[in-house]
Scaffold this active site. Structure first.
Site, PDB file in Angstrom:
ATOM      1  N   ASP A  47      22.186  40.525-103.015  1.00  0.00           N
ATOM      2  CA  ASP A  47      23.246  39.830-102.290  1.00  0.00           C
ATOM      3  C   ASP A  47      23.214  40.382-100.865  1.00  0.00           C
ATOM      4  O   ASP A  47      23.631  41.508-100.625  1.00  0.00           O
ATOM      5  CB  ASP A  47      24.599  40.107-102.977  1.00  0.00           C
ATOM      6  CG  ASP A  47      25.783  39.569-102.169  1.00  0.00           C
ATOM      7  OD1 ASP A  47      25.560  38.875-101.151  1.00  0.00           O
ATOM      8  OD2 ASP A  47      26.934  39.843-102.575  1.00  0.00           O
ATOM      9  N   LYS A  55      24.420  38.317 -90.466  1.00  0.00           N
ATOM     10  CA  LYS A  55      24.292  37.068 -91.213  1.00  0.00           C
ATOM     11  C   LYS A  55      24.834  35.870 -90.435  1.00  0.00           C
ATOM     12  O   LYS A  55      24.365  34.751 -90.604  1.00  0.00           O
ATOM     13  CB  LYS A  55      25.054  37.221 -92.528  1.00  0.00           C
ATOM     14  CG  LYS A  55      24.747  36.177 -93.567  1.00  0.00           C
ATOM     15  CD  LYS A  55      25.420  36.586 -94.860  1.00  0.00           C
ATOM     16  CE  LYS A  55      25.222  35.583 -95.969  1.00  0.00           C
ATOM     17  NZ  LYS A  55      25.823  36.090 -97.222  1.00  0.00           N
ATOM     18  N   GLU A  69      25.105  31.579-103.339  1.00  0.00           N
ATOM     19  CA  GLU A  69      26.024  32.634-103.786  1.00  0.00           C
ATOM     20  C   GLU A  69      27.033  32.166-104.847  1.00  0.00           C
ATOM     21  O   GLU A  69      27.167  32.821-105.878  1.00  0.00           O
ATOM     22  CB  GLU A  69      26.731  33.247-102.575  1.00  0.00           C
ATOM     23  CG  GLU A  69      25.787  34.194-101.835  1.00  0.00           C
ATOM     24  CD  GLU A  69      26.140  34.414-100.380  1.00  0.00           C
ATOM     25  OE1 GLU A  69      27.255  34.039 -99.979  1.00  0.00           O
ATOM     26  OE2 GLU A  69      25.293  34.938 -99.636  1.00  0.00           O
ATOM     27  N   ASP A  86      34.459  31.005-102.807  1.00  0.00           N
ATOM     28  CA  ASP A  86      33.790  32.222-102.326  1.00  0.00           C
ATOM     29  C   ASP A  86      34.086  32.436-100.844  1.00  0.00           C
ATOM     30  O   ASP A  86      33.539  31.739 -99.987  1.00  0.00           O
ATOM     31  CB  ASP A  86      32.275  32.067-102.577  1.00  0.00           C
ATOM     32  CG  ASP A  86      31.462  33.282-102.120  1.00  0.00           C
ATOM     33  OD1 ASP A  86      32.052  34.229-101.559  1.00  0.00           O
ATOM     34  OD2 ASP A  86      30.243  33.279-102.331  1.00  0.00           O
TER      35      ASP A  86
END
Lengths: 239, 616
Positions: free
Chosen positions: B13, B74, B173, B195
């Site tokens: 992850d 990210k 994810e 999420d």
């Protein structure tokens, strides 16, 4: 779930070990998955007869079962040729399921299958819709000339009411497809040969009606989109 | 390296704030910890004392070396400088853009692209895995937000490759989270995964039945997350500071970083308590303290939190479902610990969310399960994911023609026929885009390519079949062929924003050599440490037990030790291990005697063995 229909594939050979195939999906001898033959349509690949009334739960079960056979995840360590078959088959399987699951795309697919590649959806405005569309266009034109008065409110109200009616009509057309589907299945089910001229005539008549229904749905969808855009545009311009 | 064991495949992850690595042990997915027991690796890279640091070591520097400490990488993956806009003013580190609007971040004397920086985090995770397993670990599944576009996915895959990973799959994810959630649940159900992480928001709706996890629809915002909540608090702090008459807190990178740290701390405190105290100690400025209530905080972040509602409703509509059809709402990502988010999801879906999973770990655990499937050890579970954004080609008049619609199950392909507009035209330009807008210009360019070598024919006669294929990673491949001539056609694809194949190859070469070196260096260091302690123990025993060992034996041991010392200077860990083994063998019988003596002394009167003569 019945086993898939064995048509012209029954005498085809495995691409890898060249033994005769008992199943179109996988060779029992070398357990390699097999490429999806170009002349196998979505119905055949999913092991279904060419009928338009489809049990969606059964369709889903077939789709999932074949996904377990072909998904590329299970071929990560396989040779390239088999990985390629998995990718192409899985992509086509996904498309087959998506196409047959939805009544409109299913109808479009059967039109292509029955009438061939030269089939082009009709461009004729269904006559019964012409007046309705004309009226809506007038209302929308009115809306752009009026502004901020009671007449504008009236026009908005009228447009919203029209939109509601068109929505209902659009939904009714979808149910109309069910009627065509039942008619098609009945003719095919009763026929000794689907190629018999009298059977072909009946089928083509049903297909024409289906094409008209699809065209009506498309027009309704567009006009509803136009109304929505016009109403939204109006509410953001100074309101 | 030769090994008869099956390759280990791990799940990663790669988060905005923290990253994790997990694997399946037997049947159970587990997150790998470092030697101190830390599961999370902060996604931070810092240049300090002349070298690059990652993870916890890098995070230590993020105040005093704020300008050379990079985080939230990210948010920049696969994005050009136009797309990162307002992030800029709240980040203490500087970035520049090149002629392709690609972002480069300065650290020390060099600049790095976001995939290279992410690769440093991925390399730390690789070392963690290799240390755990004691052998090279090269295969991984890496997760990305479901709403990442093709360029962002490609950038993530590139980062993996640069770090020396063989990236078997890019997994969404929320899908990974659903996998972890549903692994032991056999009943059919429809699940919504909400999420909300440090920088991205995803909503996915899945149908679970008999081990098949099928995504029905997905939606989200790749620029919405905990960072944005921190930023609201930072603005609030900045106002407090200027109200107190202290000027320009945002000019100093260290000040920004201190405010950020305090904002993060206060945000977390407000999830558990209804009020929190804050203390702003800016370098060289008077301290400012105060109290903020949860209500005040929620008031300032509500508009941002509300932005998650739209994608949820859209995803439900795309799945042709209503909130009543959802059997469970699964919360993932650290930001879902906030009471406001829990209330919001409850309102959207009309039910209490499921909060039993650890929102930090669940994505990594799910990635490990997918790794297990791809590694070939799990055939009962299968993920069927979708493409989050529509794909198409620009046609006449700048119109975007959708060839693959969003939420189509992948892999998938679409084909469209094109032709020429001018007599004798021998090439056609194609513009591939991704997005939901009607005009090409409003969508994201994925690639432009030119199909050349078309035989010169009257306009409209050539038939060019363009095929878009989305593989199971959600990554695009384009093929084009002029079908009449059957002549081999060449396609030249230029990445719109991201690294070219050559650049990635070069970075892989650079880092792969280093990765090998790193691994070997670590092996050698460990072997040397072991050798040193063995030599020390043998020398000590020889002195203590001189009388037990014959002259000849002593010579043998001495020469074996010499050999070991020599291998230590050669830094060949294999040779060191061999020499350790040799010394072990040579001293084996002596060791036994020494042990006996020790036992004998310990149990004074009991004779363990009668034979205490010197060894021949």
């Amino acid at each position: 779930m019945s086993t898939p229909k064995q048509t012209d594939q029954s005498h085809s050979l495995c691409w890898n070990c060249h033994s005769e195939l008992e199943s179109p999906y996988k060779c029992v001898r070398c357990v390699k998955i097999q490429p999806w033959a170009d002349d196998t349509d979505y119905f055949q690949f999913l092991g279904l007869p060419r009928r338009l009334q489809i049990d969606l739960d059964d369709l889903e079960a077939r789709f999932l079962k074949l996904s377990r056979i072909f998904h590329p995840d299970f071929f990560q360590e396989s040779e390239f040729a088999e990985q390629d078959i998995a990718l192409v088959n899985a992509a086509r399987l996904n498309k087959a399921y998506a196409t047959l699951k939805d009544r409109e795309t299913r109808a479009g697919y059967i039109l292509e299958l029955e009438l061939g590649e030269k089939y082009r959806p009709t461009k004729n405005v269904p006559p019964e819709l012409a007046t309705s569309i004309f009226e809506v266009q007038e209302l929308m034109a009115e809306l752009s000339t009026h502004s901020g008065n009671a007449a504008e409110q009236e026009t908005i109200k009228a447009l919203k009411a029209r939109k509601e009616e068109l929505h209902k009509d659009s939904h009714a057309r979808l149910e109309e497809l069910d009627v065509h589907f039942a008619a098609y299945d009945k003719v095919i089910g009763a026929a000794t040969s689907p190629f018999e001229p009298s059977v072909r005539r009946k089928i083509e008549e049903i297909l024409r009606a289906m094409d008209q229904t699809l065209a009506a749905r498309l027009y309704l969808k567009r006009i509803i989109q136009n109304i929505t855009a016009t109403l939204e545009g109006n509410s953001t311009n100074g309101h | 390296m030769g090994t008869d064991q099956a390759d280990i495949v791990v799940g990663i992850d790669l988060g905005t704030t923290n990253s994790l690595i997990a694997y399946v042990d037997g049947d159970t997915p587990k997150v790998l910890a470092d030697t101190d027991g830390n599961l999370l690796v902060p996604s931070v890279v810092s240049f300090a004392e002349g070298k690059l640091l990652t993870g916890i070591d890098a995070k230590e520097h993020w105040v005093e070396r704020a300008e050379s400490t990079v985080y939230s990488i990210k948010r920049f993956m696969g994005r050009d400088s136009n797309e990162v806009g307002e992030d800029r003013e709240y980040l203490p580190f500087a970035f520049e853009e090149d002629e392709n609007r690609l972002i480069h971040i300065q650290l020390g004397s060099k600049t790095y692209t976001p995939p290279e920086l992410s690769a440093m985090i991925l390399r730390e995770l690789k070392q963690r895995a290799e240390k755990h397993f004691g052998r090279p670990v090269n295969k991984a599944v890496i997760t990305v937000p479901a709403y990442f576009n093709d360029t962002q996915r490609q950038a993530t895959k590139d980062a993996g490759k640069i770090a020396g990973w063989d990236v078997l799959r890019i997994v969404n994810e929320p899908t990974a989270a659903a996998l972890a959630y549903g692994l032991d649940r056999k009943e059919k159900q429809t699940v919504a995964v909400y999420d909300l992480g440090g920088g991205t928001f995803d909503i996915s709706i899945l149908k679970l039945s008999e081990g098949i996890f099928r995504v029905l629809a997905t939606g989200g915002d790749t620029h919405l997350g905990g960072d944005d909540f921190d930023r609201q608090l930072m603005k609030y702090f900045a106002e407090k500071i200027s109200a107190a008459g202290v000027s320009g807190p945002m000019d100093d990178p260290r000040a920004i970083q201190l405010l950020r740290q305090e904002a993060e701390r206060v945000k977390i405190a407000l999830s558990a308590n209804s009020t929190a105290n804050f203390l702003l100690t800016l370098p060289g400025k008077p301290e400012i303290s105060g109290t903020i209530s949860r209500d005040e905080f929620e008031e300032m972040i509500r508009p941002i939190a509300q932005r998650t509602a739209g994608p949820c409703k859209q995803a439900l509509a795309d799945a042709k479902l209503t909130p009543e059809d959802i059997d469970a709402v699964v919360l993932v990502g650290g930001s879902t610990r906030m009471p406001l988010i829990r209330e919001l999801t409850e309102r959207i879906f009309g039910q209490k969310p499921y909060t039993d999973l650890n929102p930090d770990e669940v994505v990594a655990l799910g990635a490990a399960v997918q790794a297990d499937i791809l590694g070939g050890s799990r055939r009962d579970t299968l993920l069927l994911d979708v493409i989050p954004l529509s794909l198409g080609i620009e046609t006449m008049g700048g119109v975007f023609s959708r060839l693959i619609h969003r939420n189509t199950t992948i892999p998938t392909s679409a084909q469209e026929m094109f032709t020429t507009f001018v007599d004798g035209q021998t090439s056609v330009d194609f513009h591939v885009l991704q997005g939901e807008r009607e005009l090409a210009a409003d969508n994201r360019t994925l690639a432009r390519f030119k199909l050349t070598g078309i035989p010169p024919l009257p306009a409209g006669i050539p038939r060019i079949a363009v095929q878009l294929m989305i593989d199971a990673d959600g990554i695009l491949q384009v093929k084009a062929q002029e079908t009449r001539s059957k002549v081999e056609q060449s396609i030249e694809i230029r990445p719109s924003s991201g690294l070219t194949k050559d650049e990635v190859e070069r970075m892989i070469d650079d880092s792969f050599d280093h990765a090998e070196e790193d691994f070997l260096a670590r092996q050698t260091a460990e072997a040397i440490t072991e050798a040193k302690s063995i030599i020390h123990a043998v020398e000590k025993s020889l002195r203590k037990n001189e009388d037990l060992i014959s002259e000849a034996k002593r010579a043998m041991i001495a020469s074996s030790m010499e050999r070991l010392k020599k291998t230590m200077t050669d830094k060949d860990h294999g040779a060191i291990r061999d020499a350790i083994d040799h010394l072990d063998k040579v001293t084996h019988d002596v060791a036994e005697k020494i042990l006996n003596r020790a036992l004998h002394e310990a149990i004074k009167d009991t004779s363990v063995t009668g034979n205490q003569s010197a060894i021949e």
